[in-house]
Write a protein that holds these residues in place. Structure first.
Motif, PDB file in Angstrom:
ATOM      1  N   VAL A 126      -3.906 -28.330  -0.269  1.00  0.00           N
ATOM      2  CA  VAL A 126      -3.613 -27.550   0.929  1.00  0.00           C
ATOM      3  C   VAL A 126      -2.151 -27.139   0.831  1.00  0.00           C
ATOM      4  N   GLY A 127      -1.891 -25.837   0.753  1.00  0.00           N
ATOM      5  CA  GLY A 127      -0.531 -25.363   0.569  1.00  0.00           C
ATOM      6  C   GLY A 127      -0.352 -23.938   1.035  1.00  0.00           C
ATOM      7  N   GLU A 128       0.403 -23.166   0.266  1.00  0.00           N
ATOM      8  CA  GLU A 128       0.718 -21.782   0.622  1.00  0.00           C
ATOM      9  C   GLU A 128       0.046 -20.822  -0.358  1.00  0.00           C
ATOM     10  N   ILE A 129      -0.515 -19.728   0.199  1.00  0.00           N
ATOM     11  CA  ILE A 129      -1.190 -18.710  -0.619  1.00  0.00           C
ATOM     12  C   ILE A 129      -0.589 -17.353  -0.288  1.00  0.00           C
ATOM     13  N   PHE A 130      -0.334 -16.547  -1.334  1.00  0.00           N
ATOM     14  CA  PHE A 130       0.231 -15.219  -1.168  1.00  0.00           C
ATOM     15  C   PHE A 130      -0.575 -14.211  -1.972  1.00  0.00           C
ATOM     16  N   VAL A 131      -0.816 -13.039  -1.375  1.00  0.00           N
ATOM     17  CA  VAL A 131      -1.390 -11.897  -2.078  1.00  0.00           C
ATOM     18  C   VAL A 131      -0.224 -11.037  -2.564  1.00  0.00           C
ATOM     19  N   LEU A 286       3.083   3.960   3.577  1.00  0.00           N
ATOM     20  CA  LEU A 286       3.097   2.504   3.485  1.00  0.00           C
ATOM     21  C   LEU A 286       2.745   1.878   4.837  1.00  0.00           C
ATOM     22  N   SER A 287       3.205   2.486   5.924  1.00  0.00           N
ATOM     23  CA  SER A 287       2.822   1.997   7.250  1.00  0.00           C
ATOM     24  C   SER A 287       1.317   2.072   7.444  1.00  0.00           C
ATOM     25  N   LYS A 288       0.729   3.184   6.992  1.00  0.00           N
ATOM     26  CA  LYS A 288      -0.730   3.335   7.101  1.00  0.00           C
ATOM     27  C   LYS A 288      -1.443   2.267   6.283  1.00  0.00           C
ATOM     28  N   LEU A 289      -0.944   1.996   5.072  1.00  0.00           N
ATOM     29  CA  LEU A 289      -1.547   0.971   4.232  1.00  0.00           C
ATOM     30  C   LEU A 289      -1.496  -0.387   4.921  1.00  0.00           C
ATOM     31  N   VAL A 290      -0.346  -0.742   5.457  1.00  0.00           N
ATOM     32  CA  VAL A 290      -0.199  -2.035   6.129  1.00  0.00           C
ATOM     33  C   VAL A 290      -1.128  -2.130   7.333  1.00  0.00           C
ATOM     34  N   GLU A 291      -1.111  -1.108   8.176  1.00  0.00           N
ATOM     35  CA  GLU A 291      -1.897  -1.162   9.410  1.00  0.00           C
ATOM     36  C   GLU A 291      -3.397  -1.115   9.129  1.00  0.00           C
ATOM     37  N   ARG A 292      -3.814  -0.303   8.152  1.00  0.00           N
ATOM     38  CA  ARG A 292      -5.250  -0.252   7.829  1.00  0.00           C
ATOM     39  C   ARG A 292      -5.730  -1.563   7.229  1.00  0.00           C
ATOM     40  N   TRP A 303       3.282  -8.662   6.076  1.00  0.00           N
ATOM     41  CA  TRP A 303       3.632  -8.006   4.816  1.00  0.00           C
ATOM     42  C   TRP A 303       5.138  -8.134   4.608  1.00  0.00           C
ATOM     43  N   PHE A 304       5.536  -8.549   3.426  1.00  0.00           N
ATOM     44  CA  PHE A 304       6.929  -8.470   2.994  1.00  0.00           C
ATOM     45  C   PHE A 304       7.072  -7.250   2.088  1.00  0.00           C
ATOM     46  N   VAL A 305       8.049  -6.399   2.375  1.00  0.00           N
ATOM     47  CA  VAL A 305       8.266  -5.181   1.587  1.00  0.00           C
ATOM     48  C   VAL A 305       9.619  -5.273   0.886  1.00  0.00           C
ATOM     49  N   ALA A 306       9.596  -5.225  -0.434  1.00  0.00           N
ATOM     50  CA  ALA A 306      10.818  -5.255  -1.228  1.00  0.00           C
ATOM     51  C   ALA A 306      11.423  -3.861  -1.328  1.00  0.00           C
ATOM     52  N   GLN A 307      12.692  -3.822  -1.676  1.00  0.00           N
ATOM     53  CA  GLN A 307      13.325  -2.556  -2.057  1.00  0.00           C
ATOM     54  C   GLN A 307      13.253  -2.454  -3.568  1.00  0.00           C
ATOM     55  N   ALA A 308      12.534  -1.440  -4.039  1.00  0.00           N
ATOM     56  CA  ALA A 308      12.266  -1.310  -5.471  1.00  0.00           C
ATOM     57  C   ALA A 308      12.202   0.156  -5.848  1.00  0.00           C
ATOM     58  N   THR A 309      13.274   0.666  -6.452  1.00  0.00           N
ATOM     59  CA  THR A 309      13.316   2.077  -6.871  1.00  0.00           C
ATOM     60  C   THR A 309      14.010   2.260  -8.215  1.00  0.00           C
ATOM     61  N   ALA A 334       6.865  -4.530   8.945  1.00  0.00           N
ATOM     62  CA  ALA A 334       6.832  -5.474   7.837  1.00  0.00           C
ATOM     63  C   ALA A 334       8.080  -6.338   7.884  1.00  0.00           C
ATOM     64  N   LEU A 335       8.086  -7.377   7.056  1.00  0.00           N
ATOM     65  CA  LEU A 335       9.226  -8.272   6.938  1.00  0.00           C
ATOM     66  C   LEU A 335      10.065  -7.898   5.724  1.00  0.00           C
ATOM     67  N   GLN A 336      11.319  -8.316   5.734  1.00  0.00           N
ATOM     68  CA  GLN A 336      12.242  -7.903   4.687  1.00  0.00           C
ATOM     69  C   GLN A 336      12.017  -8.690   3.410  1.00  0.00           C
ATOM     70  N   GLY A 337      11.684  -7.948   2.356  1.00  0.00           N
ATOM     71  CA  GLY A 337      11.600  -8.531   1.033  1.00  0.00           C
ATOM     72  C   GLY A 337      12.928  -8.425   0.315  1.00  0.00           C
ATOM     73  N   PRO A 338      12.989  -8.821  -0.958  1.00  0.00           N
ATOM     74  CA  PRO A 338      14.249  -8.796  -1.696  1.00  0.00           C
ATOM     75  C   PRO A 338      14.645  -7.389  -2.130  1.00  0.00           C
TER      76      PRO A 338
END
Length: 384
Positions: A126-131, A286-292, A303-309, A334-338
């Motif tokens: 029993v622990g933590e699971i992430f997608v 991305l908002s549509k993806l999260v909400e759907r 959802w955690f969203v990273a800054q990645a560009t 969403a929540l702040q990712g790295p």
């Protein structure tokens, strides 16, 4: 052969048949779930329910009696009666299990006071699971295949749980990822197993992750997951979205802690400027993806969203897309990712010339995610 020898031979045969019959009946009990290395998401309060299903031997005019014990848990691992629902030779039940693991789950079936079936699952936790979803740096495109240093980081491939050795099943690519060291950091912090569900697809635009009814004016650079419509607009074919939702549903309501989203490179600064996505559209899609996704699975998954560009030296980020990613945090979607655009030089493949992470970069990527997740998890696990 003498009469004595014949009698001994017959008795030996009968004993052998009886022994074989008993061994057959002992193996008739089978645990279908949980499977080995199975992790269940920890509940915020108290013990967590572990679903157990399987098959057993049916005897006429006898209510099946099942007993269970959990080896490695606190307290005395004595046998207890399993309160189960039975449908013919199938049973289902839930067990209260405290956070932690690995535990060994033992089941046995009794008939007439004798054990007639027994089965075990060696690793249950029993622990933590992430997608984990997004494009290549969320998947198996790192320079070095990594393995967990602890023995309690696992991945679910849609059917079975496995130790999370790279490459991670369910994600594209055959290289390395940040998941083994990220899992190790969380295991060391909480002394509980960590599970991942890897869904990343290399080189994908956010447009390719939308449900199939989503429409946009311009396609991404790679068109294999989008469809041109008769009026000149484009739609996603929905494959990435459908697969993501299917994997979420397999874990059940509140069956994982959060989605970790790392994507944006394929929407930023494309060679064909018509394939570059404007920041306002990135935010919209991305908002549509999260909400759907939340609507489809029926609960408000974080959802955690990273800054990645980042691409390569000289093309190290898109302010437009970065601001769009940050806007989801500011608006509470969403929540702040790295900020992984900060990982440069030797933290990138090919001596700093590539877009994917080197081994040092994969480990640095994991630390950035841990720095975001662990403080948030502290608030979750310390709830009264």
């Amino acid at each position: 052969m003498s009469r004595t020898q014949v009698t001994c031979a017959v008795l030996s045969l009968v004993a052998s048949v009886m022994s074989s019959a008993f061994e057959s009946s002992v193996t008739a009990l089978e645990i279908l779930a949980p499977v080995d290395f199975h992790v269940v998401q920890i509940a915020n309060r108290g013990s967590t329910s572990l679903p157990v299903t399987g098959t057993l031997q049916i005897y006429e005019e006898d209510v099946p009696r099942l007993e269970w014990r959990l080896i490695g848990a606190s307290g005395n691992p004595s046998w207890e009666v399993l309160s189960a629902t039975h449908v013919q030779d199938q049973f289902s039940a839930t067990l209260p299990v405290d956070p932690g693991g690995w535990y060994r789950l033992d089941l046995r079936q009794l008939h007439g006071g004798e054990v007639v079936g027994q089965a075990s699952v060696e690793h249950v936790g029993v622990g933590e699971i992430f997608v984990v979803a997004g494009q290549s740096n969320s998947a198996n495109h790192g320079e070095k295949q990594l393995t967990p240093e602890t023995n309690r980081v696992v991945v679910f491939d849609g059917q079975r749980w496995h130790v999370a050795n790279d490459p991670q099943p369910g994600a594209s690519g055959s290289g390395g990822s940040f998941l083994p060291p990220l899992g190790d950091e969380i295991v060391r912090r909480y002394n509980k197993p960590v599970g991942f569900v890897a869904c990343g697809i290399g080189a994908t635009s956010v447009r390719e992750w939308l449900p199939r009814d989503a429409t946009f004016l311009h396609p991404p650079t790679i068109e294999s997951r989008v469809v041109r419509q008769g009026d000149g607009t484009w739609t996603s074919d929905g494959r990435a979205f459908d697969r993501l939702i299917a994997r979420m549903r397999q874990l059940g309501p509140h069956g994982f802690r959060a989605v970790l989203w790392h994507q944006g490179e394929s929407d930023a600064n494309q060679r064909d400027p018509t394939r570059t996505l404007r920041g306002d559209l990135y935010r919209e899609y991305l908002s549509k993806l999260v909400e759907r996704s939340r609507a489809e699975i029926g609960w408000d998954v974080p959802w955690f969203v990273a800054q990645a560009t980042y691409h390569v030296p000289g093309d190290e980020g898109s302010d437009d897309i970065r601001d769009a990613q940050a806007s989801l945090w500011r608006e509470g979607i969403a929540l702040q990712g790295p900020d992984t655009d900060t990982l440069k030089g030797p933290l990138r493949e090919q001596g700093g010339r590539g877009v994917h992470f080197s081994e040092a970069g994969q480990r640095a990527h994991a630390r950035l995610w841990a720095d975001r997740l662990i403080p948030w998890l502290e608030g979750k696990t310390n709830q009264p």
